[in-house]
Design a protein around this motif. Structure first.
Motif, PDB file in Angstrom:
ATOM      1  N   PHE A  35      83.703  13.694  -8.224  1.00  0.00           N
ATOM      2  CA  PHE A  35      84.376  12.395  -6.942  1.00  0.00           C
ATOM      3  C   PHE A  35      85.915  12.542  -6.510  1.00  0.00           C
ATOM      4  O   PHE A  35      86.161  12.781  -5.991  1.00  0.00           O
ATOM      5  CB  PHE A  35      83.619  11.268  -7.100  1.00  0.00           C
ATOM      6  N   MET A  39      86.147  14.746  -3.669  1.00  0.00           N
ATOM      7  CA  MET A  39      85.921  13.620  -2.644  1.00  0.00           C
ATOM      8  C   MET A  39      87.262  13.021  -2.493  1.00  0.00           C
ATOM      9  O   MET A  39      87.733  12.034  -1.988  1.00  0.00           O
ATOM     10  CB  MET A  39      85.089  13.932  -2.935  1.00  0.00           C
ATOM     11  N   THR A  42      89.634  13.330   0.419  1.00  0.00           N
ATOM     12  CA  THR A  42      88.966  12.619   2.025  1.00  0.00           C
ATOM     13  C   THR A  42      88.413  11.264   1.751  1.00  0.00           C
ATOM     14  O   THR A  42      88.310  10.989   3.034  1.00  0.00           O
ATOM     15  CB  THR A  42      88.114  14.033   1.365  1.00  0.00           C
ATOM     16  N   ALA A  43      88.873  10.246   0.481  1.00  0.00           N
ATOM     17  CA  ALA A  43      87.280   9.119   1.163  1.00  0.00           C
ATOM     18  C   ALA A  43      88.881   8.534   1.594  1.00  0.00           C
ATOM     19  O   ALA A  43      89.087   7.527   2.155  1.00  0.00           O
ATOM     20  CB  ALA A  43      87.435   8.984  -0.248  1.00  0.00           C
TER      21      ALA A  43
END
Length: 235
Positions: A35, A39, A42-43
């Motif tokens: 993560f 990610m 992006t989160a």
């Protein structure tokens, strides 16, 4: 990010969660690592999508392109790009006007532009005898034409054509915007002179070797002055 203490999501609740055994712990850590590596950014952008200027520069560029804002090649500063988008989004429904137009041009050209509403000679044929409204007298009347003069050393017609649609959208519909390349000359004047002034002071202390102090000053005049002082202490 747009604020100094910004941090990417790190799944801290999951890190502090209970695990039954080593296998579950390894799987948890693997998920957290994936993560954070793939990610997290992006989160973060997804969390600030409503205020895009707070996100990453990738997000800013995407939003700028979606809204049709043109950025010429010279605008690479992150702060300027963020401010431009923030100023664009903060306009209200009827917020079109010269303020944002000048803000936009300032970020692009750093003072190398002039925005002028034009006036027309009353006895002339419109729009063949236009001049800046700021210098108009009783023989002229204000018009709906607005001239944007841009320093030719900062851009070219290709960039002007690129940003023309967004600039026209900024001002009220009743105004007509047109462009001109501005050529400027800068003169430099050098003024010089020749002067030398010097002073040498010798001080004799009571119980030590003499010490010497030198002072020199150079300013603009055509003369030379040298002063020598010798100071003896009291017996």
């Amino acid at each position: 990010m747009d604020f100094l203490n910004a941090k990417l999501p790190n799944l801290k609740p999951l890190k502090n969660s209970f695990v039954v055994d080593g296998v579950e712990n390894d799987l948890r850590n693997l998920f957290i690592d994936l993560f954070e590596d793939m990610m997290a950014a992006t989160a973060f952008d997804a969390n600030v999508i409503g205020n895009g200027q707070l996100g990453s520069m990738d997000l800013i560029r995407k939003l700028v392109n979606v809204d049709g804002l043109a950025l010429i090649d010279g605008l690479n500063e992150e702060t300027a790009t963020r401010y431009l988008y923030k100023a664009w989004k903060s306009r209200n429904k009827n917020g079109r006007g010269f303020h944002f137009l000048k803000t936009y041009l300032q970020l692009l050209f750093r003072g190398g532009f002039v925005v002028e509403q034009m006036a027309q000679v009353k006895s002339g044929s419109y729009p063949n005898e236009l001049s800046p409204l700021s210098r108009a007298d009783a023989t002229k009347y204000p018009t709906s034409r607005v001239r944007v003069s841009i320093d030719s050393s900062k851009t070219d017609w290709e960039n002007i054509i690129k940003m023309e649609p967004i600039l026209r959208a900024i001002i009220p519909a009743r105004l007509v915007l047109y462009f001109a390349l501005l050529t400027t000359w800068r003169n430099r004047t050098y003024i010089g002179a020749a002067m030398m002034a010097g002073a040498t002071t010798t001080i004799y202390p009571a119980a030590s070797q003499p010490s010497e102090h030198s002072w020199q000053l150079y300013t603009g005049a055509a003369m030379t002055v040298v002063t020598i002082n010798v100071i003896y202490p009291k017996p």
